[in-house]
Design a protein around this motif. Sequence first.
Motif, PDB file in Angstrom:
ATOM      1  N   ALA A  49      59.349  38.348 -65.302  1.00  0.00           N
ATOM      2  CA  ALA A  49      60.260  39.300 -65.947  1.00  0.00           C
ATOM      3  C   ALA A  49      59.757  39.608 -67.351  1.00  0.00           C
ATOM      4  O   ALA A  49      59.360  38.711 -68.085  1.00  0.00           O
ATOM      5  CB  ALA A  49      61.667  38.723 -66.008  1.00  0.00           C
ATOM      6  N   ASP A  50      59.737  40.891 -67.680  1.00  0.00           N
ATOM      7  CA  ASP A  50      59.343  41.429 -68.992  1.00  0.00           C
ATOM      8  C   ASP A  50      57.843  41.439 -69.253  1.00  0.00           C
ATOM      9  O   ASP A  50      57.426  41.789 -70.348  1.00  0.00           O
ATOM     10  CB  ASP A  50      60.065  40.700 -70.134  1.00  0.00           C
ATOM     11  CG  ASP A  50      61.567  40.918 -70.068  1.00  0.00           C
ATOM     12  OD1 ASP A  50      61.992  42.020 -69.662  1.00  0.00           O
ATOM     13  OD2 ASP A  50      62.307  39.987 -70.409  1.00  0.00           O
ATOM     14  N   LEU A  51      57.018  41.057 -68.294  1.00  0.00           N
ATOM     15  CA  LEU A  51      55.569  41.145 -68.465  1.00  0.00           C
ATOM     16  C   LEU A  51      54.978  41.948 -67.319  1.00  0.00           C
ATOM     17  O   LEU A  51      54.670  41.373 -66.274  1.00  0.00           O
ATOM     18  CB  LEU A  51      54.941  39.748 -68.505  1.00  0.00           C
ATOM     19  CG  LEU A  51      55.302  38.883 -69.702  1.00  0.00           C
ATOM     20  CD1 LEU A  51      54.751  37.488 -69.532  1.00  0.00           C
ATOM     21  CD2 LEU A  51      54.823  39.492 -71.002  1.00  0.00           C
ATOM     22  N   PRO A  52      54.821  43.235 -67.421  1.00  0.00           N
ATOM     23  CA  PRO A  52      55.201  44.105 -68.533  1.00  0.00           C
ATOM     24  C   PRO A  52      56.711  44.376 -68.519  1.00  0.00           C
ATOM     25  O   PRO A  52      57.408  44.026 -67.561  1.00  0.00           O
ATOM     26  CB  PRO A  52      54.409  45.376 -68.266  1.00  0.00           C
ATOM     27  CG  PRO A  52      54.269  45.421 -66.775  1.00  0.00           C
ATOM     28  CD  PRO A  52      54.172  43.966 -66.334  1.00  0.00           C
ATOM     29  N   ALA A  53      57.174  45.061 -69.545  1.00  0.00           N
ATOM     30  CA  ALA A  53      58.615  45.299 -69.710  1.00  0.00           C
ATOM     31  C   ALA A  53      59.228  46.038 -68.517  1.00  0.00           C
ATOM     32  O   ALA A  53      60.382  45.812 -68.177  1.00  0.00           O
ATOM     33  CB  ALA A  53      58.878  46.070 -71.005  1.00  0.00           C
ATOM     34  N   TRP A  54      58.460  46.912 -67.873  1.00  0.00           N
ATOM     35  CA  TRP A  54      58.985  47.704 -66.760  1.00  0.00           C
ATOM     36  C   TRP A  54      58.815  47.000 -65.413  1.00  0.00           C
ATOM     37  O   TRP A  54      59.269  47.490 -64.379  1.00  0.00           O
ATOM     38  CB  TRP A  54      58.291  49.077 -66.696  1.00  0.00           C
ATOM     39  CG  TRP A  54      56.790  48.979 -66.684  1.00  0.00           C
ATOM     40  CD1 TRP A  54      55.961  49.096 -67.764  1.00  0.00           C
ATOM     41  CD2 TRP A  54      55.943  48.713 -65.570  1.00  0.00           C
ATOM     42  NE1 TRP A  54      54.656  48.925 -67.387  1.00  0.00           N
ATOM     43  CE2 TRP A  54      54.610  48.687 -66.036  1.00  0.00           C
ATOM     44  CE3 TRP A  54      56.165  48.481 -64.216  1.00  0.00           C
ATOM     45  CZ2 TRP A  54      53.522  48.457 -65.211  1.00  0.00           C
ATOM     46  CZ3 TRP A  54      55.075  48.248 -63.385  1.00  0.00           C
ATOM     47  CH2 TRP A  54      53.767  48.243 -63.889  1.00  0.00           C
ATOM     48  N   GLY A  55      58.181  45.858 -65.381  1.00  0.00           N
ATOM     49  CA  GLY A  55      57.823  45.213 -64.124  1.00  0.00           C
ATOM     50  C   GLY A  55      58.970  44.494 -63.430  1.00  0.00           C
ATOM     51  O   GLY A  55      60.115  44.482 -63.880  1.00  0.00           O
ATOM     52  N   ALA A  56      58.621  43.893 -62.322  1.00  0.00           N
ATOM     53  CA  ALA A  56      59.579  43.149 -61.503  1.00  0.00           C
ATOM     54  C   ALA A  56      59.999  41.871 -62.211  1.00  0.00           C
ATOM     55  O   ALA A  56      59.426  41.475 -63.217  1.00  0.00           O
ATOM     56  CB  ALA A  56      58.956  42.818 -60.149  1.00  0.00           C
ATOM     57  N   GLY A  57      60.993  41.238 -61.644  1.00  0.00           N
ATOM     58  CA  GLY A  57      61.429  39.953 -62.154  1.00  0.00           C
ATOM     59  C   GLY A  57      62.895  39.928 -62.542  1.00  0.00           C
ATOM     60  O   GLY A  57      63.478  38.866 -62.700  1.00  0.00           O
ATOM     61  N   ARG A  58      63.501  41.082 -62.697  1.00  0.00           N
ATOM     62  CA  ARG A  58      64.944  41.138 -62.968  1.00  0.00           C
ATOM     63  C   ARG A  58      65.660  41.469 -61.671  1.00  0.00           C
ATOM     64  O   ARG A  58      65.174  42.260 -60.864  1.00  0.00           O
ATOM     65  CB  ARG A  58      65.256  42.196 -64.017  1.00  0.00           C
ATOM     66  CG  ARG A  58      64.652  41.850 -65.351  1.00  0.00           C
ATOM     67  CD  ARG A  58      65.271  42.653 -66.481  1.00  0.00           C
ATOM     68  NE  ARG A  58      64.746  42.190 -67.738  1.00  0.00           N
ATOM     69  CZ  ARG A  58      65.225  41.133 -68.402  1.00  0.00           C
ATOM     70  NH1 ARG A  58      66.247  40.469 -67.923  1.00  0.00           N
ATOM     71  NH2 ARG A  58      64.687  40.759 -69.539  1.00  0.00           N
ATOM     72  N   PHE A  59      66.819  40.861 -61.471  1.00  0.00           N
ATOM     73  CA  PHE A  59      67.578  41.103 -60.242  1.00  0.00           C
ATOM     74  C   PHE A  59      69.066  41.049 -60.533  1.00  0.00           C
ATOM     75  O   PHE A  59      69.513  40.545 -61.566  1.00  0.00           O
ATOM     76  CB  PHE A  59      67.221  40.056 -59.166  1.00  0.00           C
ATOM     77  CG  PHE A  59      67.711  38.675 -59.495  1.00  0.00           C
ATOM     78  CD1 PHE A  59      68.970  38.255 -59.090  1.00  0.00           C
ATOM     79  CD2 PHE A  59      66.926  37.797 -60.219  1.00  0.00           C
ATOM     80  CE1 PHE A  59      69.435  36.984 -59.406  1.00  0.00           C
ATOM     81  CE2 PHE A  59      67.381  36.523 -60.534  1.00  0.00           C
ATOM     82  CZ  PHE A  59      68.633  36.115 -60.125  1.00  0.00           C
ATOM     83  N   CYS A  60      69.825  41.561 -59.591  1.00  0.00           N
ATOM     84  CA  CYS A  60      71.278  41.444 -59.607  1.00  0.00           C
ATOM     85  C   CYS A  60      71.715  41.240 -58.160  1.00  0.00           C
ATOM     86  O   CYS A  60      71.408  42.060 -57.292  1.00  0.00           O
ATOM     87  CB  CYS A  60      71.916  42.696 -60.201  1.00  0.00           C
ATOM     88  SG  CYS A  60      73.696  42.547 -60.422  1.00  0.00           S
ATOM     89  N   ASP A  61      72.383  40.125 -57.904  1.00  0.00           N
ATOM     90  CA  ASP A  61      72.881  39.808 -56.563  1.00  0.00           C
ATOM     91  C   ASP A  61      74.401  39.870 -56.579  1.00  0.00           C
ATOM     92  O   ASP A  61      75.031  39.279 -57.458  1.00  0.00           O
ATOM     93  CB  ASP A  61      72.462  38.401 -56.130  1.00  0.00           C
ATOM     94  CG  ASP A  61      70.968  38.279 -55.852  1.00  0.00           C
ATOM     95  OD1 ASP A  61      70.273  39.304 -55.870  1.00  0.00           O
ATOM     96  OD2 ASP A  61      70.517  37.149 -55.617  1.00  0.00           O
ATOM     97  N   VAL A  62      74.958  40.574 -55.611  1.00  0.00           N
ATOM     98  CA  VAL A  62      76.409  40.677 -55.477  1.00  0.00           C
ATOM     99  C   VAL A  62      76.809  39.910 -54.218  1.00  0.00           C
ATOM    100  O   VAL A  62      76.379  40.251 -53.119  1.00  0.00           O
ATOM    101  CB  VAL A  62      76.870  42.149 -55.383  1.00  0.00           C
ATOM    102  CG1 VAL A  62      78.376  42.229 -55.234  1.00  0.00           C
ATOM    103  CG2 VAL A  62      76.387  42.941 -56.601  1.00  0.00           C
TER     104      VAL A  62
END
Length: 162
Positions: A117-130
């Motif tokens: 996450a954040d490497l690069p800023a636009w890359g993968a690694g952030r998620f939201c699970d409902v």
Amino acid sequence: MTETRQPLISSARHSPMTDEQRKSLALAYLKAFDRGGKTVEGIPLLDLFADDAQVYFPKWGLADGKAEIGRMFADVGGTLRAITHHYADFNWVFSGTDTVVCEGSSHGEHRDGPWRADLPAWGAGRFCDVFEIRDWLIQRCFIYLDPDYAGRDVARYPWISR
């Protein structure tokens, strides 16, 4: 004072659950991915789901029932060599009903390359699970993330190349 802990899979399936108990089950689910498909207690990931549960994953679609969920996890998991969720940074949202939302980040190794996450800023690694969790089982989990873990799909997004 010793805290009494409800088991992840309870024999009292229809007892009301607190937000903290739902959070515990969602956390066990996320930790199971980091442990190759088993919870800390050794429970198989699929055992955390109701028989008629639904799971959504981007670019895979909607999996209905444990058999399809198993296929989806095998398909997606087959592209990952390793994943680590950043538990200390999770944001939790509770609805006051059965819904729990977890927003977080991760890093790992995809077959196409590593991500963080954040490497690069636009890359993968952030998620939201409902999640919808009741009766000590996950009834529904909709996963929102960029499935391009290695960040190779850049040609279609002109702002990335700027």
